[in-house]
Design a protein around this motif. Structure first.
Motif, mmCIF file in Angstrom:
data_model
loop_
_atom_site.group_PDB
_atom_site.id
_atom_site.type_symbol
_atom_site.label_atom_id
_atom_site.label_comp_id
_atom_site.label_asym_id
_atom_site.label_seq_id
_atom_site.Cartn_x
_atom_site.Cartn_y
_atom_site.Cartn_z
ATOM 1 N N LEU A 1 0.834 -1.205 0.000
ATOM 2 C CA LEU A 1 0.000 0.000 0.000
ATOM 3 C C LEU A 1 0.867 1.252 0.000
ATOM 4 C CD1 LEU A 1 -2.720 1.450 0.230
ATOM 5 C CD2 LEU A 1 -2.583 1.143 2.718
ATOM 6 N N ALA A 2 1.905 1.241 0.804
ATOM 7 C CA ALA A 2 2.818 2.390 0.839
ATOM 8 C C ALA A 2 3.522 2.564 -0.501
ATOM 9 C CB ALA A 2 3.839 2.207 1.964
ATOM 10 N N GLU A 3 3.864 1.455 -1.132
ATOM 11 C CA GLU A 3 4.535 1.511 -2.437
ATOM 12 C C GLU A 3 3.618 2.120 -3.489
ATOM 13 O OE1 GLU A 3 7.264 -1.595 -4.954
ATOM 14 O OE2 GLU A 3 5.326 -2.323 -4.256
ATOM 15 N N LEU A 4 2.352 1.706 -3.490
ATOM 16 C CA LEU A 4 1.398 2.248 -4.454
ATOM 17 C C LEU A 4 1.116 3.718 -4.172
ATOM 18 C CD1 LEU A 4 -0.193 1.221 -6.879
ATOM 19 C CD2 LEU A 4 -2.109 0.744 -5.359
ATOM 20 N N THR A 5 1.041 4.075 -2.895
ATOM 21 C CA THR A 5 0.841 5.487 -2.525
ATOM 22 C C THR A 5 1.998 6.347 -3.029
ATOM 23 O OG1 THR A 5 -0.378 4.831 -0.524
ATOM 24 C CG2 THR A 5 0.522 7.062 -0.587
ATOM 25 N N VAL B 1 -6.579 6.922 -2.821
ATOM 26 C CA VAL B 1 -6.728 6.180 -4.076
ATOM 27 C C VAL B 1 -6.104 4.795 -3.946
ATOM 28 C CG1 VAL B 1 -6.037 6.088 -6.499
ATOM 29 C CG2 VAL B 1 -6.874 8.226 -5.524
ATOM 30 N N ALA B 2 -4.891 4.742 -3.395
ATOM 31 C CA ALA B 2 -4.209 3.466 -3.231
ATOM 32 C C ALA B 2 -4.978 2.535 -2.312
ATOM 33 C CB ALA B 2 -2.795 3.703 -2.693
ATOM 34 N N ALA B 3 -5.560 3.091 -1.249
ATOM 35 C CA ALA B 3 -6.320 2.274 -0.301
ATOM 36 C C ALA B 3 -7.583 1.707 -0.948
ATOM 37 C CB ALA B 3 -6.680 3.101 0.928
ATOM 38 N N GLN B 4 -8.275 2.520 -1.724
ATOM 39 C CA GLN B 4 -9.483 2.031 -2.385
ATOM 40 C C GLN B 4 -9.157 0.950 -3.414
ATOM 41 O OE1 GLN B 4 -12.194 4.964 -3.861
ATOM 42 N NE2 GLN B 4 -12.063 6.247 -2.030
ATOM 43 N N LEU B 5 -8.085 1.146 -4.150
ATOM 44 C CA LEU B 5 -7.687 0.142 -5.135
ATOM 45 C C LEU B 5 -7.217 -1.147 -4.476
ATOM 46 C CD1 LEU B 5 -5.773 2.366 -7.721
ATOM 47 C CD2 LEU B 5 -8.019 1.313 -8.021
ATOM 48 N N SER B 6 -6.675 -1.034 -3.270
ATOM 49 C CA SER B 6 -6.133 -2.195 -2.573
ATOM 50 C C SER B 6 -7.168 -2.952 -1.762
ATOM 51 C CB SER B 6 -4.984 -1.756 -1.653
ATOM 52 O OG SER B 6 -3.951 -1.125 -2.388
ATOM 53 N N ARG C 1 -3.853 -6.659 -9.921
ATOM 54 C CA ARG C 1 -3.848 -6.139 -11.294
ATOM 55 C C ARG C 1 -3.186 -4.766 -11.357
ATOM 56 N NH1 ARG C 1 -9.182 -8.263 -10.938
ATOM 57 N NH2 ARG C 1 -9.462 -10.123 -12.249
ATOM 58 N N VAL C 2 -3.497 -3.915 -10.400
ATOM 59 C CA VAL C 2 -2.930 -2.561 -10.389
ATOM 60 C C VAL C 2 -1.418 -2.611 -10.212
ATOM 61 C CG1 VAL C 2 -2.847 -0.385 -9.131
ATOM 62 C CG2 VAL C 2 -5.049 -1.476 -9.571
ATOM 63 N N HIS C 3 -0.944 -3.403 -9.244
ATOM 64 C CA HIS C 3 0.503 -3.488 -9.002
ATOM 65 C C HIS C 3 1.228 -4.074 -10.211
ATOM 66 C CE1 HIS C 3 1.201 -2.312 -4.779
ATOM 67 N NE2 HIS C 3 -0.059 -2.658 -4.591
#
Length: 240
Positions: free
Chosen positions: A105-109, A125-130, A138-140
């Motif tokens: 999550l931190a990486e995506l943020t 945004v990252a939290a909702q996607l995760s 898929r996102v990562h």
């Protein structure tokens, strides 16, 4: 009197993109051009060494079958290896998401912050996607590996496209001999037209000027045929 004002904006006209990741275009284009160029060059070399006749036809058929099988096997192995590597990396990402979700999550943020989002918005945004593990995967994968896990290249499609395209291209210089041609001129003219036409079509598909694509493919094909004809002629004289 009623005055109608023109709208300040017009509705967006949505457009569709062509499929550029399906795994068929590159092997099809490469196969057709390779079949056409390699077989006209092979036939030219045989004619240069021994003259037009049954030997040129047999060589052309042998080149068609061997080249098509080789292209299909090579494409299958290449795309299969690429897909297996992608799946292995996707599996690594899946394990990491299960083992360290906060770190991912931190990486995506951080990634969205680097793209210009405010810190709070980036984390939201990252939290909702995760929230959904499969969606998070898929996102990562798309963000970190640059591939779509739901649309990986198909080895079978690549092999089949390559085989069919090579065979079709390699058949072009053979056609005149199948109808009784006794020299190389008709085969070269037909191959030249096919080279220019195919190059023009590919150029149009990729939004480039058709005459440039056609002229480039024509020049490359005729250069290859000239080299093999000259070598065949020299070898024929030397062995004669």
């Amino acid at each position: 009197m009623t005055v109608e004002l023109a709208p300040l904006y017009t509705p967006e006209s949505h457009h569709a993109h062509r499929d550029v990741t399906g795994g068929w275009l590159r092997p099809a284009v490469f196969g057709a051009m390779d079949g056409l160029v390699s077989n006209v060059a092979l036939i030219a070399g045989v004619v240069g060494a021994a003259g037009a006749g049954r030997g040129a036809v047999l060589a052309g058929f042998a080149g068609l079958v061997a080249g098509a099988c080789s292209m299909a096997a090579g494409e299958y192995t290449s795309v299969k290896s690429q897909t297996e590597l992608m799946r292995a990396e996707i599996a690594v990402e899946r394990r990491e998401l299960a083992r360290n979700p906060e770190g991912e999550l931190a990486e995506l943020t951080a990634l969205y912050r680097a793209r210009g989002l405010e810190p709070e918005l980036a984390r939201e945004v990252a939290a909702q996607l995760s929230a959904d593990p499969e969606q998070a995967l898929r996102v990562h994968v798309r963000e970190e590996l640059g591939v779509d896990p739901d649309d990986l290249p198909s080895p079978r499609l690549a092999a089949a496209s390559s085989f069919a395209a090579f065979a079709a291209g390699a058949l072009v210089p053979l056609v005149p001999f199948l109808f009784g041609a006794s020299g190389l001129v008709v085969s070269v003219v037909l191959s030249a037209l096919a080279l220019f036409g195919f190059g023009a079509v590919v150029a149009r598909m990729t939004a480039r000027p058709w005459w440039i694509g056609g002229a480039r493919q024509l020049g490359l094909g005729l250069a290859a045929a000239s080299v093999t004809y000259g070598l065949g002629h020299l070898l024929g004289i030397g062995l004669g």
